[in-house]
Write a protein that holds these residues in place. Structure first.
Motif, PDB file in Angstrom:
ATOM      1  N   ARG A 252      31.766  32.718 -60.951  1.00 49.65           N
ATOM      2  CA  ARG A 252      33.076  33.415 -61.731  1.00 49.65           C
ATOM      3  C   ARG A 252      33.904  32.380 -61.975  1.00 49.65           C
ATOM      4  O   ARG A 252      34.789  32.688 -62.858  1.00 49.65           O
ATOM      5  CB  ARG A 252      33.512  34.340 -60.496  1.00 49.65           C
ATOM      6  CG  ARG A 252      32.688  35.661 -60.228  1.00 49.65           C
ATOM      7  CD  ARG A 252      32.899  36.729 -59.023  1.00 49.65           C
ATOM      8  NE  ARG A 252      34.540  37.025 -59.589  1.00 49.65           N
ATOM      9  CZ  ARG A 252      34.601  38.449 -60.230  1.00 49.65           C
ATOM     10  NH1 ARG A 252      33.463  39.051 -60.763  1.00 49.65           N
ATOM     11  NH2 ARG A 252      35.889  38.816 -60.457  1.00 49.65           N
ATOM     12  N   GLU A 272      25.722  40.735 -53.187  1.00 47.32           N
ATOM     13  CA  GLU A 272      27.050  39.901 -53.803  1.00 47.32           C
ATOM     14  C   GLU A 272      26.851  39.938 -55.240  1.00 47.32           C
ATOM     15  O   GLU A 272      27.926  40.320 -55.823  1.00 47.32           O
ATOM     16  CB  GLU A 272      26.951  38.441 -53.199  1.00 47.32           C
ATOM     17  CG  GLU A 272      27.011  38.107 -51.582  1.00 47.32           C
ATOM     18  CD  GLU A 272      28.507  38.846 -51.170  1.00 47.32           C
ATOM     19  OE1 GLU A 272      29.526  38.576 -52.204  1.00 47.32           O
ATOM     20  OE2 GLU A 272      28.439  39.313 -50.211  1.00 47.32           O
ATOM     21  N   SER A 275      28.339  43.416 -56.362  1.00 43.31           N
ATOM     22  CA  SER A 275      29.360  44.042 -55.975  1.00 43.31           C
ATOM     23  C   SER A 275      30.297  44.396 -57.200  1.00 43.31           C
ATOM     24  O   SER A 275      30.535  43.674 -57.920  1.00 43.31           O
ATOM     25  CB  SER A 275      30.022  42.743 -55.163  1.00 43.31           C
ATOM     26  OG  SER A 275      31.406  43.255 -54.871  1.00 43.31           O
ATOM     27  N   ARG A 276      30.790  45.481 -57.170  1.00 40.72           N
ATOM     28  CA  ARG A 276      31.855  45.969 -58.275  1.00 40.72           C
ATOM     29  C   ARG A 276      33.072  45.415 -58.358  1.00 40.72           C
ATOM     30  O   ARG A 276      33.673  45.119 -59.443  1.00 40.72           O
ATOM     31  CB  ARG A 276      31.945  47.613 -58.077  1.00 40.72           C
ATOM     32  CG  ARG A 276      30.697  48.348 -58.327  1.00 40.72           C
ATOM     33  CD  ARG A 276      30.969  49.833 -58.617  1.00 40.72           C
ATOM     34  NE  ARG A 276      29.955  50.411 -58.766  1.00 40.72           N
ATOM     35  CZ  ARG A 276      29.166  50.588 -59.728  1.00 40.72           C
ATOM     36  NH1 ARG A 276      29.678  50.152 -60.950  1.00 40.72           N
ATOM     37  NH2 ARG A 276      28.182  51.465 -59.955  1.00 40.72           N
ATOM     38  N   SER A 277      33.463  44.666 -57.148  1.00 44.06           N
ATOM     39  CA  SER A 277      34.714  44.070 -57.033  1.00 44.06           C
ATOM     40  C   SER A 277      34.671  42.545 -57.500  1.00 44.06           C
ATOM     41  O   SER A 277      35.698  42.018 -58.011  1.00 44.06           O
ATOM     42  CB  SER A 277      35.515  44.219 -55.794  1.00 44.06           C
ATOM     43  OG  SER A 277      34.764  43.952 -54.816  1.00 44.06           O
ATOM     44  N   ALA A 278      33.905  41.859 -56.883  1.00 41.61           N
ATOM     45  CA  ALA A 278      33.699  40.409 -57.069  1.00 41.61           C
ATOM     46  C   ALA A 278      32.328  39.843 -57.490  1.00 41.61           C
ATOM     47  O   ALA A 278      31.918  38.861 -57.152  1.00 41.61           O
ATOM     48  CB  ALA A 278      33.993  39.858 -55.735  1.00 41.61           C
TER      49      ALA A 278
END
Length: 472
Positions: A252, A272, A275-278
């Motif tokens: 990221r 991981e 993951s929708r957030s990160a």
């Protein structure tokens, strides 16, 4: 007419037993291994015999027969059948009318035309025709027929398989030749094979590995197995879960453009990734592809999805297929042939996978799936064997020539892939698609060679992504 038999003994027809007009026939179906074996035996590696679309390796990937393979059928019928053992070939003249392709069944017929009593010579007319009755070869042959009866035990010929896994790996590595290494986050490389695979891929200039895991444990594995960590960066974290999270963070932040799974469980890494957030999600469904080079199949073949989606829905299969098609484009297959598998090749309302296959093919017709040629439902044999497809009367541009096998569910796909790897000596690469970067997702039992092959695919994908970004 006399046809070849499977009797235990071969028996000749003497000169006196042969009459004008007597005939005999031999039937053979051309298989891919026939062409390979003839090429290796004769040294005739004529590239004109191979379809250039699939000629990516040292041997042919899509074939027509050597002319002399067809002529060898004449030798077979003369020496084993008619006149049979004791026959001496004196002169032959053959004209080749059309090519013989994989799956064609040739009926080779010889007919007695003339006899010469003074030297026991016989002239026979020869015709070879394919399954459609079209002549592929014709001519004549002069032989000296046996004058005494010969009866001999038929020899059992051994089965031969051509397989050079190391050579196939080198061919695959050459696909990335000239490309700069990509930064790859290697997640928890804490056993011999996962660490060795990453280091070998680095030696092949495919990747610059970032080794993420407990540093002390990584160094201990390297020391135990004599592996040189060299200048490669190690990111020290406490355990495998932290390693997975750190790898996603590096992607990221732009510090890595691919991931490689090490000695941790797939679910731990993928949790991981999705993951929708990160995580590393895109608008495309994440899926997995096995890219396999099988010694007994004439081109590399993809199997999807055999590792991520357990029982995908129709719409999820759309993304799974599109992911695989785009990977095929990256590795140089401009219009991959996609076989949608089921247990049968006809639509059956009681078998959901056949209904999905029919719908997916129509969706491709309407442009909802792009870049490939779809057909299904197809049973496995019809998808990979031209002989099986022709035997069942299936007329299809995909059947027998599949580049991509779309399986009904994870269980069936995983079984097919593992059987090909362990029973057919397939060279295997595993890659996750649909995330923001390619993810090398191999089994903890996979060899370093499998990990190198997977890194080639990841490198090609990363460079394709760079090119798209630059073009935009």
């Amino acid at each position: 007419m006399h046809f070849e038999t499977s009797l235990e003994f071969l028996e000749s027809h003497t000169y006196d037993e042969l009459n004008l007009g007597d005939t005999s026939a031999l039937v053979r179906t051309l298989r891919p291994e026939d062409v390979k074996l003839f090429a290796l035996m004769s040294g005739d590696m004529n590239p004109a015999l191979a379809n250039t679309e699939f000629r990516h390796s040292g041997l042919f990937r899509d074939f027509i027969a050597h002319g002399m393979w067809i002529a060898s059928l004449l030798s077979t019928i003369l020496s084993t059948q008619f006149p049979g053992p004791g026959t001496a070939l004196m002169e032959t003249s053959l004209q080749f009318a059309r090519p013989v392709t994989i799956g064609d069944t040739i009926t080779f017929t010889v007919t007695v035309r003339q006899k010469f009593a003074h030297n026991h010579h016989i002239i026979l007319d020869c015709v070879g025709a394919n399954q459609d009755g079209l002549v592929v070869v014709s001519g004549s042959v002069e032989v000296m027929a046996p004058t005494e009866k010969v009866r001999t035990k038929r020899a059992a010929l051994p089965e031969i398989t051509i397989s050079d896994k190391y050579a196939r790996l080198q061919v695959l590595v050459q696909r990335a030749e000239g490309l700069a290494p990509i930064d790859m986050a290697v997640v928890h490389p804490c056993d011999r094979e996962s660490l060795r695979g990453a280091l070998l891929a680095a030696d092949a200039k495919l990747i610059d590995p970032i080794l993420i895991g407990p540093e002390q444990k990584i160094r201990a594995v390297a020391e135990e197995h004599g592996l040189d960590l060299g200048p490669h960066r190690i990111v020290d974290v406490r355990h495998s879960h932290d390693a997975a999270a750190m790898a996603v963070t590096l992607v990221r932040s732009g510090d890595a453009e691919a991931l490689m799974k090490g000695s941790l469980h797939t679910d731990e890494l993928m949790a991981e990734v999705i993951s929708r957030s990160a995580g590393l999600r895109t608008d495309r469904r994440i899926s997995h592809v096995f890219l396999m080079d099988v010694p007994t199949y004439p081109r590399p073949i993809m199997i999807t999805d055999a590792a991520v989606n357990i029982m995908p829905s129709l719409l999820e299969k759309v993304d799974i297929i599109q992911n695989a098609i785009e990977l095929a484009h990256v590795i140089g297959v401009p219009e991959p042939k996609v076989a949608i598998l089921s247990a049968v090749e006809t639509v059956n309302p009681k078998i959901q996978s056949t209904l999905d296959a029919a719908a997916l093919c129509k969706m491709a017709d309407r442009g909802q799936i792009k870049g490939g040629l779809l057909d299904g439902p197809l049973a496995f044999d019809n998808a990979v064997s031209l002989v099986a497809a022709k035997t069942k009367g299936i007329t299809s541009a995909v059947a027998g020539r599949a580049d991509i096998l779309v399986v009904p569910d994870l269980e069936s796909g995983n079984m097919i892939a593992k059987q090909l790897e362990y029973l057919a000596n397939a060279l295997t690469a595993g890659i996750v698609l649909g995330a923001s970067v390619p993810i090398v997702l191999t089994s903890r039992a996979d060899t370093a060679e499998t990990r190198i092959a997977s890194c080639v695919i990841a490198a090609l994908m990363a460079h394709a992504a760079r090119a798209r970004l630059k073009a935009a």
